[in-house]
Design a protein around this motif. Structure first.
Motif, mmCIF file in Angstrom:
data_model
loop_
_atom_site.group_PDB
_atom_site.id
_atom_site.type_symbol
_atom_site.label_atom_id
_atom_site.label_comp_id
_atom_site.label_asym_id
_atom_site.label_seq_id
_atom_site.Cartn_x
_atom_site.Cartn_y
_atom_site.Cartn_z
ATOM 1 N N VAL A 156 0.850 -1.190 0.000
ATOM 2 C CA VAL A 156 0.000 0.000 0.000
ATOM 3 C C VAL A 156 0.892 1.249 0.000
ATOM 4 C CG1 VAL A 156 -2.016 1.106 1.059
ATOM 5 C CG2 VAL A 156 -1.599 -1.335 1.437
ATOM 6 N N THR A 157 0.557 2.182 -0.888
ATOM 7 C CA THR A 157 1.368 3.397 -1.023
ATOM 8 C C THR A 157 0.487 4.636 -1.096
ATOM 9 O OG1 THR A 157 1.353 3.062 -3.421
ATOM 10 C CG2 THR A 157 3.301 2.311 -2.254
ATOM 11 N N ALA A 158 1.097 5.765 -0.817
ATOM 12 C CA ALA A 158 0.421 7.051 -0.964
ATOM 13 C C ALA A 158 0.572 7.505 -2.407
ATOM 14 C CB ALA A 158 1.057 8.075 -0.026
ATOM 15 N N SER A 159 -0.473 8.159 -2.931
ATOM 16 C CA SER A 159 -0.367 8.796 -4.245
ATOM 17 C C SER A 159 -0.167 10.290 -4.021
ATOM 18 C CB SER A 159 -1.642 8.582 -5.059
ATOM 19 O OG SER A 159 -1.874 7.206 -5.247
ATOM 20 N N LEU A 160 0.831 10.847 -4.714
ATOM 21 C CA LEU A 160 1.165 12.259 -4.535
ATOM 22 C C LEU A 160 0.978 13.012 -5.844
ATOM 23 C CD1 LEU A 160 4.592 11.768 -2.683
ATOM 24 C CD2 LEU A 160 2.309 11.838 -1.673
ATOM 25 N N ASP A 161 0.632 14.307 -5.756
ATOM 26 C CA ASP A 161 0.601 15.116 -6.981
ATOM 27 C C ASP A 161 2.019 15.611 -7.273
ATOM 28 O OD1 ASP A 161 1.121 17.321 -5.390
ATOM 29 O OD2 ASP A 161 -0.924 18.119 -5.472
ATOM 30 N N THR A 162 2.171 16.413 -8.321
ATOM 31 C CA THR A 162 3.533 16.818 -8.726
ATOM 32 C C THR A 162 4.212 17.687 -7.661
ATOM 33 O OG1 THR A 162 2.529 18.625 -9.942
ATOM 34 C CG2 THR A 162 3.133 16.676 -11.218
ATOM 35 N N ARG A 163 3.416 18.268 -6.770
ATOM 36 C CA ARG A 163 4.011 19.085 -5.703
ATOM 37 C C ARG A 163 4.277 18.275 -4.441
ATOM 38 N NH1 ARG A 163 0.426 24.587 -6.265
ATOM 39 N NH2 ARG A 163 1.380 25.292 -8.202
ATOM 40 N N GLY A 164 3.959 16.980 -4.506
ATOM 41 C CA GLY A 164 4.212 16.129 -3.335
ATOM 42 C C GLY A 164 3.064 16.105 -2.338
ATOM 43 N N ASN A 165 1.919 16.687 -2.727
ATOM 44 C CA ASN A 165 0.750 16.632 -1.831
ATOM 45 C C ASN A 165 0.082 15.277 -1.938
ATOM 46 O OD1 ASN A 165 0.845 19.464 -1.085
ATOM 47 N ND2 ASN A 165 0.126 19.869 -3.178
ATOM 48 N N LEU A 166 -0.408 14.786 -0.791
ATOM 49 C CA LEU A 166 -1.149 13.524 -0.770
ATOM 50 C C LEU A 166 -2.465 13.686 -1.508
ATOM 51 C CD1 LEU A 166 -0.998 12.172 2.891
ATOM 52 C CD2 LEU A 166 -0.611 10.853 0.808
ATOM 53 N N ILE A 167 -2.763 12.782 -2.448
ATOM 54 C CA ILE A 167 -4.061 12.878 -3.133
ATOM 55 C C ILE A 167 -4.893 11.601 -3.005
ATOM 56 C CG2 ILE A 167 -3.493 14.703 -4.796
ATOM 57 C CD1 ILE A 167 -2.864 12.531 -6.848
ATOM 58 N N GLY A 168 -4.299 10.538 -2.479
ATOM 59 C CA GLY A 168 -5.044 9.293 -2.292
ATOM 60 C C GLY A 168 -4.099 8.165 -1.953
ATOM 61 N N TYR A 169 -4.630 6.951 -2.035
ATOM 62 C CA TYR A 169 -3.815 5.774 -1.703
ATOM 63 C C TYR A 169 -4.052 4.678 -2.733
ATOM 64 C CZ TYR A 169 -3.397 8.309 2.642
ATOM 65 O OH TYR A 169 -3.166 9.291 3.563
ATOM 66 N N TYR A 170 -3.107 3.750 -2.791
ATOM 67 C CA TYR A 170 -3.065 2.745 -3.852
ATOM 68 C C TYR A 170 -2.625 1.433 -3.247
ATOM 69 C CZ TYR A 170 -1.627 1.007 -8.497
ATOM 70 O OH TYR A 170 -1.487 0.322 -9.662
ATOM 71 N N SER A 171 -3.273 0.356 -3.597
ATOM 72 C CA SER A 171 -2.860 -0.948 -3.059
ATOM 73 C C SER A 171 -2.856 -2.011 -4.151
ATOM 74 C CB SER A 171 -3.802 -1.376 -1.918
ATOM 75 O OG SER A 171 -3.427 -2.640 -1.424
ATOM 76 N N VAL A 172 -1.773 -2.766 -4.177
ATOM 77 C CA VAL A 172 -1.639 -3.906 -5.089
ATOM 78 C C VAL A 172 -1.377 -5.144 -4.241
ATOM 79 C CG1 VAL A 172 -0.356 -4.907 -7.013
ATOM 80 C CG2 VAL A 172 -0.648 -2.433 -6.869
ATOM 81 N N ARG A 173 -2.122 -6.214 -4.527
ATOM 82 C CA ARG A 173 -1.953 -7.434 -3.722
ATOM 83 C C ARG A 173 -1.695 -8.625 -4.611
ATOM 84 N NH1 ARG A 173 -6.318 -3.827 -3.478
ATOM 85 N NH2 ARG A 173 -6.814 -3.247 -1.351
ATOM 86 N N ARG A 174 -0.882 -9.536 -4.065
ATOM 87 C CA ARG A 174 -0.751 -10.815 -4.740
ATOM 88 C C ARG A 174 -0.897 -11.950 -3.747
ATOM 89 N NH1 ARG A 174 4.891 -12.074 -4.761
ATOM 90 N NH2 ARG A 174 6.214 -10.252 -4.452
ATOM 91 N N LYS A 175 -0.766 -13.151 -4.274
ATOM 92 C CA LYS A 175 -0.991 -14.335 -3.434
ATOM 93 C C LYS A 175 0.095 -14.424 -2.360
ATOM 94 C CE LYS A 175 -1.378 -19.322 -3.699
ATOM 95 N NZ LYS A 175 -1.239 -20.521 -4.517
ATOM 96 N N PRO A 176 -0.320 -14.577 -1.100
ATOM 97 C CA PRO A 176 0.689 -14.694 -0.053
ATOM 98 C C PRO A 176 1.342 -16.068 -0.061
ATOM 99 C CG PRO A 176 -1.521 -14.543 0.903
ATOM 100 C CD PRO A 176 -1.680 -14.672 -0.572
ATOM 101 N N ASN A 177 2.571 -16.091 0.384
ATOM 102 C CA ASN A 177 3.313 -17.324 0.556
ATOM 103 C C ASN A 177 2.686 -18.136 1.707
ATOM 104 O OD1 ASN A 177 5.361 -19.090 1.443
ATOM 105 N ND2 ASN A 177 6.919 -17.735 0.591
ATOM 106 N N ALA A 178 2.501 -19.426 1.507
ATOM 107 C CA ALA A 178 1.882 -20.273 2.541
ATOM 108 C C ALA A 178 2.711 -20.276 3.826
ATOM 109 C CB ALA A 178 1.704 -21.691 2.018
ATOM 110 N N LYS A 179 4.017 -20.249 3.672
ATOM 111 C CA LYS A 179 4.889 -20.257 4.864
ATOM 112 C C LYS A 179 4.762 -18.957 5.650
ATOM 113 C CE LYS A 179 8.576 -21.654 2.665
ATOM 114 N NZ LYS A 179 9.989 -21.839 2.329
ATOM 115 N N ALA A 180 4.519 -17.865 4.942
ATOM 116 C CA ALA A 180 4.326 -16.578 5.622
ATOM 117 C C ALA A 180 3.047 -16.626 6.461
ATOM 118 C CB ALA A 180 4.247 -15.445 4.602
ATOM 119 N N LEU A 181 2.006 -17.219 5.895
ATOM 120 C CA LEU A 181 0.731 -17.277 6.618
ATOM 121 C C LEU A 181 0.817 -18.164 7.864
ATOM 122 C CD1 LEU A 181 -1.969 -17.307 3.793
ATOM 123 C CD2 LEU A 181 -1.067 -15.372 5.128
#
Ligand SMILES: Cc1cc2nc3c(=O)[nH]c(=O)nc-3n(C[C@H](O)[C@H](O)[C@H](O)COP(=O)(O)O)c2cc1C
Length: 161
Positions: free
Chosen positions: A90-115
Motif C-alpha cells: 500500500v502506497t500514498a499517491s502524490l501530486d507533482t508538488r508532493g501533496n497527498l491525493i489518495g492511496y493505492y494498493s496492489v496485492r498478490r498471493k501470499p506465501n503459505a509459509k508466511a501465513l
C-alpha cells in the motif's frame, strides 16, 4: 469458505484520502464477490474481516499518511462471507508538488509459509485487543520485530520469499 488467489493475479484498488474506494480492477471484484457499483465510493473496510487486528490497520495508516509504503498480510471477507488472504503493498499517491491525493494498493498471493507465521500472530494480537486494546496488540508485533532485529516491512517481505 476460503478463496485462494491465482499465482499470477494481482488485485488493485485506489482510495481517496479517507479510504473510500475510487478504483478497483476486475480481479478485485471477482475475488470480493462485489459488483463495481457496490464498491466505488464505499469505504475500504467493506471487505474487512474480523480476524484482522486493529493494530495492523493502525500501523498501515500511520505509514501511508506519512507517505511511506507498507506491506501487509490481510484477510478479507467477501460479500458472500467467504474469505481470502492477500500480500499487499500500500502506497500514498502524490501530486507533482508532493501533496497527498489518495492511496493505492496492489496485492498478490501470499506465501503459505508466511501465513503460518502471520495467522498465530494475528490471533494473539486480536485476543489481546479484546481485553487490553490496540496499544498492547501493537506491542506484541513490536516485540517480534525486536526479537528478530528487523523493521516491520523488512520482516513482512522476508517471509514472503
Ligand atoms: C489503499 C487502501 C487499501 C486498503 N485495503 C484494505 C483491504 O483490502 N481490506 C481491509 O480490510 N482494509 C483495507 N484498507 C484499510 C481500511 O481503510 C480500514 O482501515 C480497515 O478495513 C479497518 O477498518 P475499521 O477501522 O472500520 O476497523 C485499505 C486502506 C487503503 C488506504
Amino acid at each position: 469458505m476460503e478463496r485462494i488467489m491465482d499465482e499470477n493475479d494481482f488485485i488493485v484498488s485506489k482510495t481517496d484520502l479517507k479510504g473510500n474506494i475510487t478504483y478497483c480492477n476486475k480481479i478485485f471484484m471477482d475475488m470480493a464477490e462485489y459488483e463495481e457499483e457496490e464498491l466505488l465510493g464505499a469505504p475500504h473496510n467493506i471487505i474487512r474481516h474480523k480476524d484482522m487486528p486493529r493494530a495492523v490497520f493502525k500501523l498501515l495508516w500511520d505509514k501511508i499518511q506519512n507517505k511511506e509504503e507498507v506491506f501487509a498480510y490481510v484477510i478479507n471477507e467477501t460479500k458472500n462471507k467467504n474469505e481470502y488472504w492477500v500480500f499487499a503493498n500500500v502506497t500514498a499517491s502524490l501530486d507533482t508538488r508532493g501533496n497527498l491525493i489518495g492511496y493505492y494498493s496492489v496485492r498478490r498471493k501470499p506465501n503459505a509459509k508466511a501465513l503460518e507465521i502471520i495467522k498465530p500472530l494475528y490471533a494473539k494480537m486480536i485476543e489481546v485487543e479484546k481485553t487490553k486494546g490496540v496499544g498492547a496488540s501493537t506491542k506484541i508485533l513490536l516485540d517480534v520485530l525486536e526479537e528478530k532485529g528487523m523493521e516491520y516491512n523488512e520482516l513482512i517481505i522476508a517471509i514472503q520469499k
